[in-house]
Design a protein around this motif. Structure first.
Motif, PDB file in Angstrom:
ATOM      1  N   GLU A 127      47.883  29.384  34.881  1.00 50.62           N
ATOM      2  CA  GLU A 127      47.287  29.622  36.199  1.00 50.62           C
ATOM      3  C   GLU A 127      47.035  31.100  36.423  1.00 50.62           C
ATOM      4  OE1 GLU A 127      46.049  27.441  38.242  1.00 50.62           O
ATOM      5  OE2 GLU A 127      46.635  25.880  36.819  1.00 50.62           O
ATOM      6  N   GLN A 128      47.946  31.953  35.963  1.00 45.04           N
ATOM      7  CA  GLN A 128      47.744  33.397  36.106  1.00 45.04           C
ATOM      8  C   GLN A 128      46.559  33.868  35.269  1.00 45.04           C
ATOM      9  OE1 GLN A 128      51.687  34.614  34.962  1.00 45.04           O
ATOM     10  NE2 GLN A 128      52.353  34.917  37.082  1.00 45.04           N
ATOM     11  N   LEU A 129      46.393  33.282  34.089  1.00 47.72           N
ATOM     12  CA  LEU A 129      45.252  33.636  33.244  1.00 47.72           C
ATOM     13  C   LEU A 129      43.946  33.267  33.929  1.00 47.72           C
ATOM     14  CD1 LEU A 129      43.781  34.439  30.653  1.00 47.72           C
ATOM     15  CD2 LEU A 129      44.333  32.166  29.720  1.00 47.72           C
ATOM     16  N   VAL A 130      43.883  32.060  34.467  1.00 46.90           N
ATOM     17  CA  VAL A 130      42.646  31.609  35.113  1.00 46.90           C
ATOM     18  C   VAL A 130      42.351  32.458  36.346  1.00 46.90           C
ATOM     19  CG1 VAL A 130      41.552  29.688  36.327  1.00 46.90           C
ATOM     20  CG2 VAL A 130      42.832  29.265  34.212  1.00 46.90           C
ATOM     21  N   ARG A 131      43.377  32.764  37.117  1.00 43.75           N
ATOM     22  CA  ARG A 131      43.170  33.613  38.299  1.00 43.75           C
ATOM     23  C   ARG A 131      42.712  35.009  37.891  1.00 43.75           C
ATOM     24  NH1 ARG A 131      47.558  32.603  40.525  1.00 43.75           N
ATOM     25  NH2 ARG A 131      48.833  34.391  39.905  1.00 43.75           N
ATOM     26  N   ALA A 132      43.300  35.542  36.820  1.00 46.39           N
ATOM     27  CA  ALA A 132      42.898  36.872  36.349  1.00 46.39           C
ATOM     28  C   ALA A 132      41.450  36.875  35.882  1.00 46.39           C
ATOM     29  CB  ALA A 132      43.823  37.311  35.214  1.00 46.39           C
ATOM     30  N   VAL A 133      41.048  35.833  35.172  1.00 44.94           N
ATOM     31  CA  VAL A 133      39.665  35.743  34.697  1.00 44.94           C
ATOM     32  C   VAL A 133      38.701  35.690  35.880  1.00 44.94           C
ATOM     33  CG1 VAL A 133      38.012  34.243  33.517  1.00 44.94           C
ATOM     34  CG2 VAL A 133      40.229  34.710  32.468  1.00 44.94           C
ATOM     35  N   ARG A 134      39.034  34.887  36.865  1.00 39.94           N
ATOM     36  CA  ARG A 134      38.159  34.791  38.039  1.00 39.94           C
ATOM     37  C   ARG A 134      38.107  36.115  38.786  1.00 39.94           C
ATOM     38  NH1 ARG A 134      35.598  30.800  40.194  1.00 39.94           N
ATOM     39  NH2 ARG A 134      36.637  29.294  38.834  1.00 39.94           N
ATOM     40  N   ASP A 135      39.235  36.788  38.905  1.00 41.34           N
ATOM     41  CA  ASP A 135      39.252  38.076  39.602  1.00 41.34           C
ATOM     42  C   ASP A 135      38.440  39.126  38.848  1.00 41.34           C
ATOM     43  OD1 ASP A 135      40.723  37.148  41.692  1.00 41.34           O
ATOM     44  OD2 ASP A 135      42.617  38.078  41.094  1.00 41.34           O
TER      45      ASP A 135
END
Length: 254
Positions: A127-135
């Protein structure tokens, strides 16, 4: 008597369609890592992997062909490595470094060359990876703890050394005059005349080291908007209008 015909209306407007998944390019020479990331990110509704690459050259060619939303880029790859490919890739899409490498110079160089974030394997959840990618896609940088420590190490190595006094008595019952023997810290040195806050002084050090607003935001864990606000206050206090003028004053060469 038949009830009047009525057309039922929904109480609420229909839900907005779900946003299209982010289209990602994964560049890593390790086929196991590539396969794992592709399976992980393509199995979600909000992300999908549109291409894979084994080195920087393949990554650039794939980015030209597929125009991904974000490139996930390893550092060490045979042929053209990630750092060498980075300046070319950032012209095509935001780049998130996703790697096992967290050496100080590597982290600093990647951020200097335009990487929107730096994630070290083992330091984030899915989830942190996906949030980082989106950010990163939206221009908000992300740096995991290992990379952040490398940045701090780099900044401390760049800072001038200050000798500490050897004969100061700091016991609670020591005479007040003993405290006057303390050498001034950086905040009490010639820079104190600028009256920068602790955060402003930290950001000014990063500006003087050549970092961009995006890189400063990543290093300080704040937004780029907050960085810009700090810089406006810094320029006003230093009576400057450009980064180079501010750096020259801050470093005492103006």
């Amino acid at each position: 008597m038949r009830p009047p015909h009525s057309t039922s209306r929904p109480d609420f407007p229909p839900p907005a369609p779900a946003p299209a998944p982010l289209r990602l390019l994964v560049a890593d020479d390790n086929p196991v890592v590539r396969a794992g990331l592709t399976a992980l990110l393509s199995g979600r509704a909000d992300t999908t992997v549109v291409a894979e690459a084994r080195d920087g050259r393949e990554a650039y060619e794939a980015a030209l062909r597929h125009r991904p939303d974000v490139v996930l880029l390893d550092v060490r790859m045979p042929g053209v490595d990630g750092i060498s490919a980075l300046p070319h890739l950032v012209r095509l899409a935001p780049v998130m470094m996703l790697t096992y490498s967290h050496e100080t110079e590597t982290v600093r160089e990647a951020l200097r060359l335009g990487a929107g974030g730096y994630l070290v394997h083992g330091e984030f959840t899915t989830e942190q990876l996906v949030r980082a990618v989106r950010d990163v896609r939206e221009g908000r940088p992300h740096v995991t703890p290992g990379a952040a420590r490398a940045l701090l190490t780099s900044l401390r190595e760049d800072a001038p050394a200050h000798s500490a006094p050897n004969d100061v008595d700091l016991r609670p019952n020591s005479a007040p005059s003993a405290l006057s023997q303390l050498q001034p810290s950086m905040g009490q040195s010639f820079r104190s005349r600028f009256r920068l806050s602790t955060r402003e002084a930290e950001i000014m050090d990063l500006i003087a080291s050549g970092m961009t607003n995006q890189q400063i935001a990543a290093a300080c864990f704040i937004s780029e908007k907050t960085v810009k606000n700090h810089i406006n206050h810094i320029f006003a206090k230093l009576h400057t209008t450009t980064r180079s003028q501010a750096a020259a004053k801050w470093l005492g060469v103006a």
